[in-house]
Design a protein around this motif. Structure first.
Motif, PDB file in Angstrom:
ATOM      1  N   HIS A  66      -7.911  49.799 -45.543  1.00  0.00           N
ATOM      2  CA  HIS A  66      -6.671  49.189 -45.374  1.00  0.00           C
ATOM      3  C   HIS A  66      -5.638  47.818 -46.361  1.00  0.00           C
ATOM      4  O   HIS A  66      -5.461  47.831 -46.401  1.00  0.00           O
ATOM      5  N   CYS A  70      -2.806  48.438 -48.720  1.00  0.00           N
ATOM      6  CA  CYS A  70      -1.111  47.209 -48.285  1.00  0.00           C
ATOM      7  C   CYS A  70      -1.385  46.767 -49.900  1.00  0.00           C
ATOM      8  O   CYS A  70      -0.250  46.613 -50.372  1.00  0.00           O
ATOM      9  N   CYS A  75       1.459  49.098 -47.767  1.00  0.00           N
ATOM     10  CA  CYS A  75       0.424  50.045 -46.883  1.00  0.00           C
ATOM     11  C   CYS A  75       1.517  51.433 -46.968  1.00  0.00           C
ATOM     12  O   CYS A  75       2.372  52.155 -46.232  1.00  0.00           O
ATOM     13  N   ASP A 125      -1.073  54.747 -40.407  1.00  0.00           N
ATOM     14  CA  ASP A 125      -0.878  54.358 -39.653  1.00  0.00           C
ATOM     15  C   ASP A 125      -1.945  54.803 -39.332  1.00  0.00           C
ATOM     16  O   ASP A 125      -2.567  54.024 -38.666  1.00  0.00           O
ATOM     17  N   THR A 128      -4.327  52.189 -40.257  1.00  0.00           N
ATOM     18  CA  THR A 128      -3.934  50.524 -39.831  1.00  0.00           C
ATOM     19  C   THR A 128      -4.018  50.220 -38.498  1.00  0.00           C
ATOM     20  O   THR A 128      -5.306  49.684 -37.783  1.00  0.00           O
ATOM     21  N   ARG A 132      -7.662  47.303 -37.280  1.00  0.00           N
ATOM     22  CA  ARG A 132      -8.115  47.030 -35.708  1.00  0.00           C
ATOM     23  C   ARG A 132      -8.735  47.498 -35.100  1.00  0.00           C
ATOM     24  O   ARG A 132      -9.826  46.059 -34.525  1.00  0.00           O
ATOM     25  N   VAL A 145      -0.147  46.771 -33.148  1.00  0.00           N
ATOM     26  CA  VAL A 145      -0.035  47.255 -34.475  1.00  0.00           C
ATOM     27  C   VAL A 145       1.369  48.413 -34.139  1.00  0.00           C
ATOM     28  O   VAL A 145       1.577  48.746 -33.396  1.00  0.00           O
ATOM     29  N   ARG A 149       4.542  53.986 -40.271  1.00  0.00           N
ATOM     30  CA  ARG A 149       5.070  53.983 -41.080  1.00  0.00           C
ATOM     31  C   ARG A 149       4.887  55.382 -41.818  1.00  0.00           C
ATOM     32  O   ARG A 149       3.611  56.182 -40.674  1.00  0.00           O
ATOM     33  N   GLY A 307      -0.111  43.896 -42.746  1.00  0.00           N
ATOM     34  CA  GLY A 307      -0.175  45.901 -42.606  1.00  0.00           C
ATOM     35  C   GLY A 307       1.462  46.120 -42.853  1.00  0.00           C
ATOM     36  O   GLY A 307       1.711  46.878 -41.915  1.00  0.00           O
ATOM     37  N   ASN A 308       2.252  44.677 -42.849  1.00  0.00           N
ATOM     38  CA  ASN A 308       3.282  45.104 -42.653  1.00  0.00           C
ATOM     39  C   ASN A 308       3.853  44.902 -44.311  1.00  0.00           C
ATOM     40  O   ASN A 308       5.306  45.407 -44.404  1.00  0.00           O
ATOM     41  N   VAL A 311       5.633  48.731 -46.261  1.00  0.00           N
ATOM     42  CA  VAL A 311       5.810  49.709 -45.685  1.00  0.00           C
ATOM     43  C   VAL A 311       7.214  51.026 -45.853  1.00  0.00           C
ATOM     44  O   VAL A 311       8.370  50.512 -46.216  1.00  0.00           O
TER      45      VAL A 311
END
Ligand code: HEM
Ligand SMILES: *[C@@H]1O[C@H](CO)[C@@H](O)[C@H](O)[C@H]1NC(C)=O
Ligand SMILES: *[C@@H]1O[C@H](CO)[C@@H](O)[C@H](O)[C@H]1NC(C)=O
Ligand SMILES: *[C@@H]1O[C@H](CO)[C@@H](O)[C@H](O)[C@H]1NC(C)=O
Length: 330
Positions: A66, A70, A75, A125, A128, A132, A145, A149, A307-308, A311
């Protein structure tokens, strides 16, 4: 009178900001798949759990995958793409080749999802959510989350070589790579805490054992008993691909032992131990070594930021049918 002409300006500015703010992450949503794919959380959890039962290292591998996704073109699932005639992808870039793993787990999740809710959930996704999930299952923190995306249409070996951090780079170079992604020095320290799980191959730290900075000697900072241990695991002329834990206190537990190790010079990578050679980052390491819940809280917040990054939403990108290749008609 100046204040009168200023007011409309401020109002316009305020409106522009409030219109633009939702655009940045406005298309990501916690409940994005709730109606179209209600089984998504269960499919992720089941697959991650069974992959972990088969191979406890898969937690670390999925978390790293991940991160590597990213950090290169945002990502967008680009790390999952195989090479094609159109591009050389990221899988074979230097930081990834013979190193990143976990693709089968992502493919298994995708296959289950295509049966349950076809053409709905993006590969990025999945990655991501899986990152987690593995942290939670390893005893680490939970974070919510955002979803929605979309998968990218290309990947770049060159970008991966240039943008991913190397364990041989000094802290300021690594920090600059994080800054380029909108992350700060605290994110460097916090996200490096991911090295509380998983393994590294001998070649990623060997020069510390025998020829630190071309001195012909070991890294004087490295704890002596750890040095002897590592030298026997990774002899000078031995295989470079042999692996050893990044945090040998608790190999599969997502805890704050990474920072406690750094406090007593038992960090594995040069880039890990380097966090102690800058007073600002050393203070953070000390705090995280003392207060695990502070680490958990900050790790969760930094993972949301990670994670953002960059995107794709709306009409950009696509929902891949198979995570290893783009759909050529859709
Ligand atoms: C700060 C700069 C970083 C550097 C220089 C770095 C470097 C490395 C290296 C060299 C390895 C061993 C790879 C191998 O031997 O095959 C590794 C493993 C790993 N990295 Fe990092 N890393 C960094 C940041 C991160 C971040 C931000 C994360 C996640 C949030 C992360 C997660 C991991 C994990 C979990 C492993 C173990 C993977 C496994 O066992 O499969 N790293 N890293
Ligand atoms: C189990 O883990 C090994 C790696 O340790 C992997 O090669 C194998 O494909 C995994 N099997 C399943 C069913 O996931
Ligand atoms: C971890 O490293 C220390 C220092 O080298 C060593 O004494 C210890 O045996 C190692 N522990 C494990 C579980 O490998
Ligand atoms: C380093 O710190 C860890 C965690 O506090 C401890 O278990 C370990 O024994 C220490 N190692 C050395 C060499 O002091």
């Amino acid at each position: 009178m100046a204040s009168r002409s200023l007011l409309p300006c401020l109002t316009v500015l305020f409106c522009m900001i409030s219109i633009m703010a939702p655009l940045t992450f406005g298309q990501l949503d916690y409940s994005y798949y709730d109606r179209a794919c209600p089984v998504l959380p269960r499919i992720i959890r089941w697959n991650v759990w069974s992959a972990l039962r088969n191979d406890s290292r898969i937690a670390a591998s999925l978390l790293r995958l991940h991160f590597h996704d990213c950090f290169v073109n945002g990502c967008d699932g680009s790390v999952l793409l195989d090479d094609t005639n159109d591009f050389k992808g990221e899988k074979n870039a230097a930081p990834n080749r013979n190193s990143v793993r976990g693709f089968e787990t992502i493919d298994n999740i995708k296959a289950d999802l295509e049966r349950a809710c076809p053409f709905t959930v993006s590969c990025v996704d999945i990655l991501t959510l899986a990152a987690r999930e593995v942290v939670v299952m390893s005893g680490g923190p939970f974070w919510p989350v955002l979803l929605g995306r979309r998968d990218g249409l290309t990947a770049s070996e060159k970008a991966a070589n240039e943008q991913l951090p190397s364990p041989f780079e000094p802290l300021d170079k690594i920090a600059a790579k994080f800054t380029d992604k909108g992350l700060n020095l605290r994110d460097v320290v916090v996200l490096s805490g991911a090295h509380t799980i998983g393994f590294a191959q001998c070649f990623t730290f060997k020069r510390r054992l025998f020829n630190y900075q071309d001195s012909g000697k070991p890294d004087p900072l490295l704890d002596y008993s750890m040095l002897l241990n590592l030298q026997s695991t990774c002899p000078e002329e031995g295989p470079n691909s042999k692996i050893t834990p990044l945090d040998n206190q608790s190999v599969t537990r997502f805890d704050n032992a990474y920072y406690r190790n750094l406090m007593n010079n038992t960090g594995l990578l040069e880039s890990d131990q380097a966090l102690m050679s800058n007073s600002e980052t050393a203070d953070m390491v000390k705090a995280y070594s003392l207060y695990p819940y502070l680490f958990y809280q900050d790790f969760a917040a930094s993972m949301v930021k990670l994670g953002n990054i960059g995107v794709l939403t709306g009409e950009s990108g696509q929902i891949r049918k198979v995570c290893g290749s783009v759909n050529y008609y859709y």
